[in-house]
Enzyme design. Structure first.
Site, PDB file in Angstrom:
ATOM      1  N   LYS A 154      62.458 -43.448  48.764  1.00 46.95           N
ATOM      2  CA  LYS A 154      61.013 -43.207  48.855  1.00 46.95           C
ATOM      3  C   LYS A 154      60.705 -41.902  48.903  1.00 46.95           C
ATOM      4  O   LYS A 154      59.324 -41.560  48.279  1.00 46.95           O
ATOM      5  CB  LYS A 154      60.564 -43.977  49.938  1.00 46.95           C
ATOM      6  N   ILE A 155      61.334 -40.932  49.797  1.00 50.79           N
ATOM      7  CA  ILE A 155      60.900 -39.322  49.741  1.00 50.79           C
ATOM      8  C   ILE A 155      61.145 -38.905  48.510  1.00 50.79           C
ATOM      9  O   ILE A 155      60.534 -38.068  47.880  1.00 50.79           O
ATOM     10  CB  ILE A 155      61.410 -38.933  50.895  1.00 50.79           C
ATOM     11  N   ASP A 174      71.841 -40.382  42.368  1.00 43.79           N
ATOM     12  CA  ASP A 174      71.715 -41.314  43.410  1.00 43.79           C
ATOM     13  C   ASP A 174      72.968 -42.447  43.254  1.00 43.79           C
ATOM     14  O   ASP A 174      72.949 -42.722  41.853  1.00 43.79           O
ATOM     15  CB  ASP A 174      70.401 -42.017  43.664  1.00 43.79           C
ATOM     16  N   CYS A 202      68.695 -37.753  50.743  1.00 46.89           N
ATOM     17  CA  CYS A 202      69.578 -38.683  50.847  1.00 46.89           C
ATOM     18  C   CYS A 202      69.761 -38.796  52.437  1.00 46.89           C
ATOM     19  O   CYS A 202      69.738 -37.981  52.932  1.00 46.89           O
ATOM     20  CB  CYS A 202      70.924 -38.633  50.166  1.00 46.89           C
ATOM     21  N   PRO A 203      70.336 -40.011  52.795  1.00 53.29           N
ATOM     22  CA  PRO A 203      70.542 -40.194  54.026  1.00 53.29           C
ATOM     23  C   PRO A 203      71.972 -39.456  54.744  1.00 53.29           C
ATOM     24  O   PRO A 203      72.817 -39.045  53.959  1.00 53.29           O
ATOM     25  CB  PRO A 203      70.700 -41.640  54.602  1.00 53.29           C
ATOM     26  N   THR A 229      65.346 -31.239  53.725  1.00 52.33           N
ATOM     27  CA  THR A 229      64.323 -31.994  54.808  1.00 52.33           C
ATOM     28  C   THR A 229      65.011 -33.275  55.097  1.00 52.33           C
ATOM     29  O   THR A 229      64.261 -34.095  55.708  1.00 52.33           O
ATOM     30  CB  THR A 229      62.741 -32.292  53.819  1.00 52.33           C
ATOM     31  N   SER A 230      66.127 -33.542  54.818  1.00 50.72           N
ATOM     32  CA  SER A 230      66.779 -34.828  55.299  1.00 50.72           C
ATOM     33  C   SER A 230      67.400 -34.905  56.601  1.00 50.72           C
ATOM     34  O   SER A 230      66.953 -35.127  57.636  1.00 50.72           O
ATOM     35  CB  SER A 230      67.706 -35.283  54.061  1.00 50.72           C
ATOM     36  N   ARG A 231      68.807 -34.383  56.521  1.00 50.98           N
ATOM     37  CA  ARG A 231      69.460 -34.093  57.738  1.00 50.98           C
ATOM     38  C   ARG A 231      70.439 -32.994  57.846  1.00 50.98           C
ATOM     39  O   ARG A 231      71.121 -32.680  56.793  1.00 50.98           O
ATOM     40  CB  ARG A 231      70.498 -35.390  58.040  1.00 50.98           C
ATOM     41  N   ASP A 255      64.371 -27.658  56.846  1.00 53.52           N
ATOM     42  CA  ASP A 255      63.521 -28.331  58.077  1.00 53.52           C
ATOM     43  C   ASP A 255      64.559 -29.125  59.046  1.00 53.52           C
ATOM     44  O   ASP A 255      64.129 -29.632  60.219  1.00 53.52           O
ATOM     45  CB  ASP A 255      62.704 -29.476  57.297  1.00 53.52           C
ATOM     46  N   GLU A 260      70.817 -29.061  65.424  1.00 58.34           N
ATOM     47  CA  GLU A 260      69.419 -28.897  65.674  1.00 58.34           C
ATOM     48  C   GLU A 260      69.339 -29.678  67.130  1.00 58.34           C
ATOM     49  O   GLU A 260      68.300 -29.401  67.870  1.00 58.34           O
ATOM     50  CB  GLU A 260      68.556 -29.563  64.751  1.00 58.34           C
ATOM     51  N   HIS A 292      62.449 -29.463  61.892  1.00 57.85           N
ATOM     52  CA  HIS A 292      62.352 -31.073  61.765  1.00 57.85           C
ATOM     53  C   HIS A 292      60.698 -31.367  62.036  1.00 57.85           C
ATOM     54  O   HIS A 292      60.650 -32.286  62.673  1.00 57.85           O
ATOM     55  CB  HIS A 292      63.068 -31.675  62.763  1.00 57.85           C
TER      56      HIS A 292
END
Ligand code: NAI
Length: 344
Positions: A154-155, A174, A202-203, A229-231, A255, A260, A292
């Site tokens: 989605k993002i 992907d 991606c996660p 901006t994911s993890r 981010d 973190e 974040h």
């Protein structure tokens, strides 16, 4: 009315949760503490728990909640890498907010890219100090450059649309390419070789942990811009720092950060930061760290509150749990949810 223990509560969380909780038949007990094995007991008189990204939902927490007859953990996030799903299975249902505003996160990724490239963070400080010099502030046109997007969910897809709006060429990787999307997919080494900027969407899984390591960085173009901006743990932070020092990476917009959990969302401005890698990142002119905040828009916060309360009401009423997730969900056909409406 059912009561939930709301961990890691911040004043901004309460705005929409307080507004909607009655409508969904949920009473909320807010705790500033993070959820972890030492604090899980605080939910002992509650029917459910609401947790965020840096709360820990490991085996010890699950067993404590289960022992206190807490049947559900409602994550007020899309990501769920902080949950031990095997420990939870059969004991505590895990529900989440799969989408609340892909625009919020994708726009933040774009904000980091634009600010980094045009050095807005430096210009802002300069002009406030009466310094109107342009030395060192030169950027480059995004138009005509290649953006490599890792993860086209989605993002990632919203970010791709934004890049196309700038006139950029987009390539993506992907393992599950989006059908009929018109996206040009390439393998990762090719993406690294071709991209002027790379954005991670991606996660975090065991396969994607440190997907950006020294080997991946070595394949990238000199001066590449990296946006995450994911993890945080998608990137090997030390490898990134080394790559920035030798100018392999020309700019990094972060981010999220591997470590973190100890720092983000809190004010440590009166403290000496002990994390030397993070301290170095925040000191570099070509790195922007935000804590974040990709998700943090009014629209997203409103959607998070509504979907979380919807998930909790569905659990308490014995309804189907559309947004439940378990470790078997990932394996096609292994989860019972499609015919039993809940994972277990
Ligand atoms: P999504 O589930 O819609 O898309 C994720 C995509 O990543 C899927 O297409 C999936 O096939 C792909 N993927 C899985 N393994 C991959 C791999 N090894 N390499 C490349 N792609 C892979 O998720 P969505 O909503 O787009 O969110 C993406 C991530 O953004 C979340 O997992 C979360 O970590 C992060 N996030 C960050 C926020 C923030 O505030 N900074 C807020 C919300 C999400």
């Amino acid at each position: 009315m059912k009561t939930i223990a709301f961990f890691d509560a911040k004043p901004y969380d309460r705005i929409w949760f307080d507004e909607y909780s009655e409508e969904y038949g949920v009473s909320i007990r807010y705790f500033e503490n993070r959820l972890n094995p030492d604090t899980a007991f605080m939910a002992r008189d509650c029917d459910g728990v609401c947790a965020f990204v840096n709360d820990i939902v490991d085996e010890a927490v699950i067993n404590s909640l289960y022992g206190n007859k807490v049947g559900v953990v409602a994550l007020r996030s899309a990501g769920y890498n902080n949950v031990d799903f095997k420990a939870a299975y059969g004991k505590v249902h895990i529900v989440r907010v799969p989408a609340y505003s892909p625009y919020a996160v994708a726009e933040h990724a774009a904000a980091l890219l634009l600010a980094l490239n045009r050095k807005i963070h430096r210009a802002y400080n300069r002009t406030r100090d009466g310094n109107f010099s342009l030395n060192g502030l030169m950027g480059f046109d995004l138009h005509g450059k290649t953006a490599g997007v890792i993860g086209t969910g989605k993002i990632g897809r919203v970010f791709i649309d934004i890049c196309r709006g700038f006139g950029m060429k987009v390539i993506a990787y992907d393992p599950r390419p989006a059908k009929d999307s018109g996206i040009e997919y390439v393998e990762l080494p090719e993406l690294y070789r071709q991209s002027d900027i790379i954005s991670l969407h991606c996660p975090l899984t065991k396969d994607t942990r440190h997907i950006i390591n020294s080997e991946a960085l070595s394949l990238m173009r000199d001066g590449v811009f990296l946006i995450n901006t994911s993890r945080g743990a998608l990137i090997d932070s030390k490898a990134l720092l080394d790559a920035i020092k030798v100018k392999k990476v020309g700019g990094a917009g972060l981010d999220v950060y591997e470590e973190e959990a100890e720092l983000f969302f809190e004010d440590y401005s009166n403290t000496v930061i002990q994390d030397d890698v993070l301290a170095r990142f925040v000191s570099l002119p070509n790195v922007i760290v935000t804590s974040h905040q990709g998700f943090f828009t009014e629209e997203a916060m409103q959607n998070i509150a509504r979907t979380t309360l919807y998930n909790l009401r569905a659990f308490f009423q014995g309804d189907a749990l559309d947004n439940e997730i378990c470790y078997r969900c990932q394996k096609f056909g292994a989860c019972d949810k499609s015919h039993k409406t809940r994972c277990f």
